[in-house]
Scaffold this motif. Sequence first.
Motif, PDB file in Angstrom:
ATOM      1  N   GLU A  95       0.707  -1.251  -0.047  1.00  0.00           N
ATOM      2  CA  GLU A  95      -0.165  -0.144   0.107  1.00  0.00           C
ATOM      3  C   GLU A  95       0.962   1.337  -0.091  1.00  0.00           C
ATOM      4  O   GLU A  95       0.764   2.234  -0.643  1.00  0.00           O
ATOM      5  CB  GLU A  95      -0.918  -0.053   1.060  1.00  0.00           C
ATOM      6  N   ARG A  96       1.980   1.338   0.679  1.00  0.00           N
ATOM      7  CA  ARG A  96       2.916   2.518   0.742  1.00  0.00           C
ATOM      8  C   ARG A  96       3.446   2.550  -0.731  1.00  0.00           C
ATOM      9  O   ARG A  96       3.465   3.735  -1.275  1.00  0.00           O
ATOM     10  CB  ARG A  96       4.086   2.207   1.862  1.00  0.00           C
ATOM     11  N   LEU A  97       4.053   1.415  -1.300  1.00  0.00           N
ATOM     12  CA  LEU A  97       4.591   1.414  -2.464  1.00  0.00           C
ATOM     13  C   LEU A  97       3.343   2.150  -3.646  1.00  0.00           C
ATOM     14  O   LEU A  97       3.781   2.982  -4.438  1.00  0.00           O
ATOM     15  CB  LEU A  97       5.106   0.420  -3.077  1.00  0.00           C
ATOM     16  N   ASP A  98       2.254   1.655  -3.323  1.00  0.00           N
ATOM     17  CA  ASP A  98       1.089   2.369  -4.289  1.00  0.00           C
ATOM     18  C   ASP A  98       1.013   3.721  -4.179  1.00  0.00           C
ATOM     19  O   ASP A  98       0.966   4.383  -5.177  1.00  0.00           O
ATOM     20  CB  ASP A  98      -0.083   1.360  -4.032  1.00  0.00           C
ATOM     21  N   ALA A  99       1.040   4.080  -3.040  1.00  0.00           N
ATOM     22  CA  ALA A  99       0.779   5.434  -2.808  1.00  0.00           C
ATOM     23  C   ALA A  99       2.028   6.309  -3.681  1.00  0.00           C
ATOM     24  O   ALA A  99       1.873   7.377  -4.034  1.00  0.00           O
ATOM     25  CB  ALA A  99       0.850   5.939  -1.240  1.00  0.00           C
ATOM     26  N   LEU A 100       3.412   5.961  -3.148  1.00  0.00           N
ATOM     27  CA  LEU A 100       4.432   6.573  -3.947  1.00  0.00           C
ATOM     28  C   LEU A 100       4.263   6.629  -5.502  1.00  0.00           C
ATOM     29  O   LEU A 100       4.658   7.348  -5.918  1.00  0.00           O
ATOM     30  CB  LEU A 100       5.814   5.928  -3.124  1.00  0.00           C
ATOM     31  N   LEU A 101       4.198   5.278  -5.709  1.00  0.00           N
ATOM     32  CA  LEU A 101       4.095   5.321  -7.381  1.00  0.00           C
ATOM     33  C   LEU A 101       3.047   6.174  -7.887  1.00  0.00           C
ATOM     34  O   LEU A 101       3.195   6.878  -8.817  1.00  0.00           O
ATOM     35  CB  LEU A 101       3.696   3.830  -7.491  1.00  0.00           C
ATOM     36  N   ASP A 102       1.720   6.384  -6.996  1.00  0.00           N
ATOM     37  CA  ASP A 102       0.728   7.217  -7.602  1.00  0.00           C
ATOM     38  C   ASP A 102       1.372   8.719  -7.628  1.00  0.00           C
ATOM     39  O   ASP A 102       0.869   9.346  -8.523  1.00  0.00           O
ATOM     40  CB  ASP A 102      -0.495   6.923  -6.635  1.00  0.00           C
TER      41      ASP A 102
END
Length: 187
Positions: free
Chosen positions: A72-79
């Motif tokens: 989820e953290r990686l998703d937020a950073l990627l977004d």
Amino acid sequence: MSHSKAHLAEVAARRAQLIQLRLRGVPYADDRILDLGYTSPQAASKDLIRALEAHRDDAAAEASVYRQQENERLDALLDAVWPQATEERPVYGKDGEFLGNAVDMRAVDTVLKLMDRRAKLNGLDAPVKTEVSGPGGGAVRLDHVGLAELNKLITTAGDPDPNETGDEGDDDLLYISEDEDDDRDPA
């Protein structure tokens, strides 16, 4: 079959004592283990296996929760960085002159690092294959290798320069036959 909290606590305490005794090397047939309430050494062994499996399942569940949070953290950073890495934007020189349109290469690098981290986290990368090769990249022949040749291979293993010598002080890596043991310098 549902067990009461008291019974579950009693089982957990008995298993904790069993684990402590086994860690100290106490055999299953020892009275200290049987006095915990086991009817036989086999029953104690099975209970230890159950305890270890339950712990493994708990650890796997914790790892799964951690992995989900990290994803989820990686998703937020990627977004946050994806638009800069994928959409061309105007680029201006130091004097304010329009140079053209381009994607932000630092953002592309960041996206690649995030993708690499996600692949490692989720085990998506294939394992790295390693191969041990002999001199000149050829096969390592061990059919008629003497101890001297084997020790030379050990000394030069991983050394890209065959003229460099390995650490001469690493005697624990040398193979010694019983016949050669007496001939060796004890230094």
